[in-house]
Design a protein around this motif. Structure first.
Motif, PDB file in Angstrom:
ATOM      1  N   LYS A   1       0.847  -1.188   0.000  1.00  0.00           N
ATOM      2  CA  LYS A   1       0.000   0.000   0.000  1.00  0.00           C
ATOM      3  C   LYS A   1       0.886   1.242   0.000  1.00  0.00           C
ATOM      4  O   LYS A   1       1.691   1.443   0.917  1.00  0.00           O
ATOM      5  N   TYR A   2       0.744   2.062  -1.029  1.00  0.00           N
ATOM      6  CA  TYR A   2       1.509   3.306  -1.146  1.00  0.00           C
ATOM      7  C   TYR A   2       0.700   4.443  -0.537  1.00  0.00           C
ATOM      8  O   TYR A   2      -0.516   4.543  -0.745  1.00  0.00           O
ATOM      9  N   THR A   3       1.381   5.306   0.212  1.00  0.00           N
ATOM     10  CA  THR A   3       0.660   6.375   0.898  1.00  0.00           C
ATOM     11  C   THR A   3       1.593   7.557   1.154  1.00  0.00           C
ATOM     12  O   THR A   3       2.789   7.520   0.838  1.00  0.00           O
ATOM     13  N   THR A   4       1.039   8.622   1.707  1.00  0.00           N
ATOM     14  CA  THR A   4       1.829   9.832   1.979  1.00  0.00           C
ATOM     15  C   THR A   4       2.499   9.753   3.346  1.00  0.00           C
ATOM     16  O   THR A   4       2.123   8.938   4.195  1.00  0.00           O
ATOM     17  N   TRP A   5       3.491  10.617   3.544  1.00  0.00           N
ATOM     18  CA  TRP A   5       4.162  10.743   4.850  1.00  0.00           C
ATOM     19  C   TRP A   5       4.561  12.203   5.007  1.00  0.00           C
ATOM     20  O   TRP A   5       5.557  12.651   4.445  1.00  0.00           O
ATOM     21  N   ARG A   6       3.747  12.957   5.735  1.00  0.00           N
ATOM     22  CA  ARG A   6       3.997  14.397   5.895  1.00  0.00           C
ATOM     23  C   ARG A   6       3.920  14.802   7.372  1.00  0.00           C
ATOM     24  O   ARG A   6       2.957  15.418   7.820  1.00  0.00           O
ATOM     25  N   PRO A   7       4.953  14.462   8.141  1.00  0.00           N
ATOM     26  CA  PRO A   7       4.945  14.792   9.577  1.00  0.00           C
ATOM     27  C   PRO A   7       5.282  16.256   9.864  1.00  0.00           C
ATOM     28  O   PRO A   7       5.121  16.716  10.993  1.00  0.00           O
ATOM     29  N   PHE A   8       5.758  17.000   8.821  1.00  0.00           N
ATOM     30  CA  PHE A   8       6.133  18.407   9.016  1.00  0.00           C
ATOM     31  C   PHE A   8       5.469  19.276   7.961  1.00  0.00           C
ATOM     32  O   PHE A   8       5.203  18.830   6.836  1.00  0.00           O
ATOM     33  N   ASP A   9       5.204  20.532   8.324  1.00  0.00           N
ATOM     34  CA  ASP A   9       4.633  21.465   7.363  1.00  0.00           C
ATOM     35  C   ASP A   9       5.749  22.094   6.523  1.00  0.00           C
ATOM     36  O   ASP A   9       6.932  21.729   6.659  1.00  0.00           O
ATOM     37  N   ALA A  10       5.389  23.050   5.672  1.00  0.00           N
ATOM     38  CA  ALA A  10       6.363  23.659   4.763  1.00  0.00           C
ATOM     39  C   ALA A  10       7.478  24.380   5.509  1.00  0.00           C
ATOM     40  O   ALA A  10       8.598  24.533   4.991  1.00  0.00           O
ATOM     41  N   GLU A  11       7.210  24.857   6.731  1.00  0.00           N
ATOM     42  CA  GLU A  11       8.218  25.554   7.528  1.00  0.00           C
ATOM     43  C   GLU A  11       9.042  24.606   8.393  1.00  0.00           C
ATOM     44  O   GLU A  11       9.903  25.037   9.154  1.00  0.00           O
TER      45      GLU A  11
END
Length: 264
Positions: A5-15
Motif C-alpha cells: 500500500k503506497y501512501t503519503t508521509w507528511r509529519p512536518f509542514d512547509a516551515e
C-alpha cells in the motif's frame, strides 16, 4: 498473500514544524483507512451500467430468472414474485427505475474500500501516482485469506480481492442485486488501470479507519525523495510501534531507470 500500500508521509509542514500526520497515527495504532469510492481518482469506480431502457418484458424475464436461480421456485411462482417486486419498487416506469438507480448508487458510496497492489516498492509508477511523488511510504502486508480477529476491532472487513480489468462497465441488476453483484462492481476497472495490479478490501457499511493485527505489517519503505528529517521521524515512529516492521529506504539506481531498497 503479499500486498503493498503506497501512501503519503507528511509529519512536518512547509516551515519544518511538526504537524498532524494521519499516516503516523495509523501506523502507531495499526489502522487502515477505508474510503468511499466517491473520493477516488477514477470517476468510473463503483459506477456500473444500469439498463433502465430495457423493455418491460426483458425486466420481467431477467427478474424471473434471478428468482428461480436464487430461490428454486417454479417458473409460475417466480414470475408472480417478479411482477410483485417490479410493482412494489415502481420499476415499470422510467422514473421509478431512475429512482432505484439513485438509491443503489447512494448505497454503493457507503461501501468503504481499502486499496492494495501486488507491485513491489521498486515500481516507479506506483510511487509517482500514489506514494506522494516518491516522498511517501510503501507498506508491505502479509494478509491471509481470512482476516485475523482483533480484540480491539470494532469493524471487520472482507479480505482483499483482485481487481478485474475490462473495456466494459459491469452490469448491475435493478431487482434482486446480491453481494456478488456488488463485489463485481467493486473489483472491475478500466483496462487503462491494469498496470496497478490492484487488490481491494471492503466494508459494506463503513467509511473510516479499521484496526488490523500489527503482525500483518511486514515492512515500511521510504520513498527515494524523502528528506532526512522526515526519515528520522519515520524511524522514531517505527520504534514506538507495538511490533517493529522492517524499515527500508528506496534509492535511485545509478545506471538505469530503477530503484533499489536499502535496509535501515
Amino acid at each position: 498473500m503479499k500486498l503493498f500500500k503506497y501512501t503519503t508521509w507528511r509529519p512536518f509542514d512547509a516551515e519544518g514544524n511538526s504537524q498532524k500526520c494521519n499516516t503516523r497515527e495509523n501506523l502507531l495504532r495499526s489502522l487502515l483507512y477505508f474510503n468511499s469510492a466517491e473520493k477516488f481518482n477514477d470517476p468510473f469506480d463503483l459506477c456500473p451500467f444500469f439498463d433502465i431502457d430495457c423493455s418491460d418484458d426483458e425486466l420481467k424475464r431477467t427478474t424471473t430468472e434471478t428468482i428461480m436461480q436464487e430461490e428454486g421456485l417454479t417458473l409460475l411462482k417466480a414470475r408472480r414474485k417478479a411482477l410483485q417486486l417490479i410493482r412494489q419498487q415502481g420499476l415499470h416506469t422510467i422514473s421509478g427505475r431512475k429512482s432505484a438507480v439513485e438509491k443503489i448508487t447512494a448505497k454503493m458510496m457507503n461501501v468503504g474500500v481499502c486499496c492494495f497492489t501486488t507491485n513491489h516498492p521498486t515500481t516507479i509508477l506506483m510511487w509517482s501516482h500514489y506514494g506522494d511523488h516518491h516522498m511517501g511510504l510503501c507498506l508491505e502486508f502479509d494478509i491471509p485469506n481470512e482476516i485475523p480477529s482483533n480484540e480491539n476491532l470494532e469493524c471487520s472487513f472482507l479480505p482483499p480481492v483482485p481487481v478485474t480489468y475490462s473495456n466494459h462497465l459491469p452490469k448491475f441488476k435493478l431487482v434482486r442485486h446480491t453481494l456478488d453483484d456488488l463485489l463485481c462492481c467493486l473489483r472491475t476497472k478500466s483496462m487503462e488501470w491494469k498496470y496497478e495490479n490492484e487488490y481491494r478490501a471492503m466494508h459494506r457499511n463503513y467509511i473510516g479507519t479499521i484496526a488490523y493485527s500489527p503482525s500483518l505489517l511486514q515492512s515500511v519503505t521510504a520513498g527515494c525523495k524523502m528528506q532526512d528529517k522526515e526519515f528520522d521521524e519515520l524511524s522514531k515512529t517505527i520504534r514506538n510501534m507495538k511490533i517493529h516492521p522492517n524499515l527500508f529506504r528506496a534509492q535511485k539506481k545509478e545506471r538505469e531507470f530503477g530503484l533499489t531498497l536499502i535496509k535501515c
